[in-house]
Design a protein around this motif. Structure first.
Motif, mmCIF file in Angstrom:
data_model
loop_
_atom_site.group_PDB
_atom_site.id
_atom_site.type_symbol
_atom_site.label_atom_id
_atom_site.label_comp_id
_atom_site.label_asym_id
_atom_site.label_seq_id
_atom_site.Cartn_x
_atom_site.Cartn_y
_atom_site.Cartn_z
ATOM 1 N N SER A 1 0.775 -1.201 0.050
ATOM 2 C CA SER A 1 -0.356 -0.058 -0.096
ATOM 3 C C SER A 1 0.979 0.862 0.031
ATOM 4 N N ALA A 2 1.911 1.263 -0.563
ATOM 5 C CA ALA A 2 3.106 2.387 -0.432
ATOM 6 C C ALA A 2 2.355 3.292 -1.629
ATOM 7 N N ASN A 3 2.673 4.271 -1.726
ATOM 8 C CA ASN A 3 2.710 5.319 -2.222
ATOM 9 C C ASN A 3 3.730 5.608 -3.731
ATOM 10 N N ARG A 4 2.436 5.729 -4.773
ATOM 11 C CA ARG A 4 3.774 5.646 -5.429
ATOM 12 C C ARG A 4 4.571 6.845 -5.557
ATOM 13 N N HIS A 5 6.126 6.649 -6.285
ATOM 14 C CA HIS A 5 7.120 7.413 -5.648
ATOM 15 C C HIS A 5 8.126 6.907 -6.583
ATOM 16 N N GLU A 6 9.221 8.413 -7.397
ATOM 17 C CA GLU A 6 10.506 8.142 -8.043
ATOM 18 C C GLU A 6 11.547 7.129 -7.259
ATOM 19 N N PRO A 7 11.858 5.841 -7.843
ATOM 20 C CA PRO A 7 12.954 5.300 -7.455
ATOM 21 C C PRO A 7 14.226 6.224 -7.437
ATOM 22 N N TRP A 8 15.226 6.342 -6.451
ATOM 23 C CA TRP A 8 16.526 6.408 -6.147
ATOM 24 C C TRP A 8 17.563 5.608 -6.427
ATOM 25 N N PRO A 9 18.559 6.792 -7.430
ATOM 26 C CA PRO A 9 19.091 6.172 -8.481
ATOM 27 C C PRO A 9 20.723 5.156 -7.515
ATOM 28 N N GLN A 10 21.529 4.415 -7.748
ATOM 29 C CA GLN A 10 22.418 3.753 -7.486
ATOM 30 C C GLN A 10 23.410 4.698 -7.775
ATOM 31 N N LEU A 11 24.496 4.371 -6.444
ATOM 32 C CA LEU A 11 25.715 5.434 -6.736
ATOM 33 C C LEU A 11 26.855 4.429 -7.536
ATOM 34 N N THR A 12 27.792 5.394 -8.577
ATOM 35 C CA THR A 12 27.962 4.913 -9.463
ATOM 36 C C THR A 12 29.112 5.349 -9.867
ATOM 37 N N GLU A 13 29.640 6.776 -9.189
ATOM 38 C CA GLU A 13 31.098 7.389 -9.093
ATOM 39 C C GLU A 13 31.647 8.414 -7.985
ATOM 40 N N ASP A 14 32.059 8.690 -8.122
ATOM 41 C CA ASP A 14 32.485 9.292 -6.945
ATOM 42 C C ASP A 14 32.402 10.268 -6.406
ATOM 43 N N ILE A 15 31.792 10.520 -5.556
ATOM 44 C CA ILE A 15 31.176 12.342 -5.591
ATOM 45 C C ILE A 15 31.575 12.819 -3.644
#
Length: 424
Positions: free
Chosen positions: A11-25
């Protein structure tokens, strides 16, 4: 990893997923953990203008923050009279002044960011015998000494008007308590962080921490270099930092959720839709969901093992409380871990001058995690007094070390459970 198959995930609200970390920040603050502790910390910090990166090993709200009973329970797992006796008046005054702040933060977040999470006010502590009712009378007096005036003692007749069972001899109604859909609260807080410019990465487990100034959190796909690092994994931190793992023990709790009930049924069970927890040492807790299901949880599995048959463990408790629900269908069943400390008080502290941790809420995580985030933000803004009131508490290891902490704690639980059954 994805969310467990729970009512909350379904029953979770619809939401945009968050990305996976693929770089050095780089950033000002790196927060490890996407549960309430990490989300609250990150949100307070981005509101204050910090550049924040949050790393979550699985999905936002994957752990206890997306699986718990959803109850906004004030105070700590040890109440203020115990804190006074163990740690003195000065510590008690400082911690007492913060006892009800976590719930206030949750309500303000819901209102400020328009978070749709089925919030309902009011929570009941239900007494099964006269000893427990006397303890609730003391709890009311203790909380009132620290400014909480929205409390109401219920006698046996009054509690039966609020809960459709003959199990209780009285109760304490906390009008400043309440309940929420916990995963939707977590997702709403994460959306607020995103809108304010904070960066969140899911499926980005931290595999190694390089301490120093700055600190570096490394994942399989990248790294985050930060002036400050916050460890907020709690029961799901694993062995990333052994110093923290040795101080607390993951414990499992189990929850079932019924099929939707009729309006007539819900009105006969909990007509005002308060949430309820009893006063046993191994307590049961329950409430009605936004779509009129009964969500019922209870029991503890020390060491966080997943039991084979959750329904078999929980349904006898549910039917003992509400025998009129015999034959009701269970649609969802799941377990989740919380982190228990020997003192039953949360553990806040520093591993290095720029590395902080908050963990071990011992069953009171919904509210205290939100307080933790505010306190950590105060530290980074130069005001450490309130954070240090917790950091000065002794963080004691369990007896027998990690090998024997489970059997020793289970033995203690058997003793207190027997006391509950005998009413002494």
């Amino acid at each position: 990893m994805e969310h467990v198959n729970s009512y909350y995930a379904a029953s979770a609200n619809r939401h945009e997923p968050w990305p996976q970390l693929t770089e050095d920040i780089r950033c000002d603050v790196c927060v490890v953990g996407g549960g309430y502790t990490g989300l609250s910390t990150a949100l307070f910090l981005v509101e204050a203008g910090f550049d924040v990166v949050l790393l979550e090993a699985s999905r936002i709200g994957f752990g206890a923050s997306g699986r718990n009973g959803g109850q906004i329970v004030n105070s700590y797992s040890r109440d203020i009279d115990v804190i006074e006796a163990r740690y003195g008046q000065d510590t008690a005054r400082m911690l007492g002044s913060m006892m009800f702040e976590g719930g206030d933060i949750i309500r303000s977040r819901i209102e400020q960011y328009g978070i749709d999470c089925d919030f309902r006010p009011g929570g009941i502590f239900a007494a099964l015998n006269s000893r427990q009712l006397h303890e609730l009378e003391n709890q009311k007096a203790n909380w009132e000494r620290y400014g909480h005036r929205q409390l109401e003692l219920l006698d046996e007749r009054q509690v039966r008007e609020e809960i459709g069972t003959e199990a209780y001899v009285g109760a304490l109604l906390d009008h400043r308590g309440g309940h929420i859909h916990p995963l939707n609260l977590a997702l709403g807080e994460a959306e607020a962080i995103r809108k304010l410019g904070g960066r969140i990465f899911e499926q980005s487990a931290v595999t190694h921490i390089q301490y120093g100034d700055p600190a570096v959190a490394k994942t399989a796909g990248g790294s985050v270099t930060a002036n400050f690092l916050v460890l907020a994994g709690n029961a799901y931190l694993g062995n990333l930092e052994p110093k923290l793992a040795a101080k607390a023990m993951p414990c499992g709790t189990q929850i079932v959720t019924t099929e939707p009930l009729s309006e007539e049924q819900t009105a006969s069970l909990i007509p005002r839709h308060y949430c309820v927890e009893d006063c046993n040492y191994l307590l049961d807790y329950y409430r009605l969901t936004g779509d009129n299901r009964l969500l019922y949880g209870g029991g503890v599995v020390y060491g966080a093992r997943d039991p084979d048959d959750i329904e078999r463990l929980v349904m006898p408790k549910l039917l003992k409380t509400f025998p009129q629900l015999k034959g009701v269908k269970v649609d969802y069943r799941w377990s989740g871990n919380f982190l228990l400390t020997l003192s039953r008080l949360p553990q806040f502290g520093r591993l290095e001058p720029n590395v902080y941790y908050m963990q071990g809420y011992s069953g009171h995580g919904v509210t205290c995690t939100h307080l933790a985030g505010r306190l950590l933000s105060e530290v980074l803004k130069g005001q450490a007094e309130r954070f240090d009131a917790f950091a000065r508490l002794p963080h004691l290891p369990f007896f027998g070390g990690r090998r024997f902490q489970v059997p020793f704690t289970a033995m203690g639980a058997v003793y207190y459970s027997l006391r509950d059954k005998l009413g002494v």
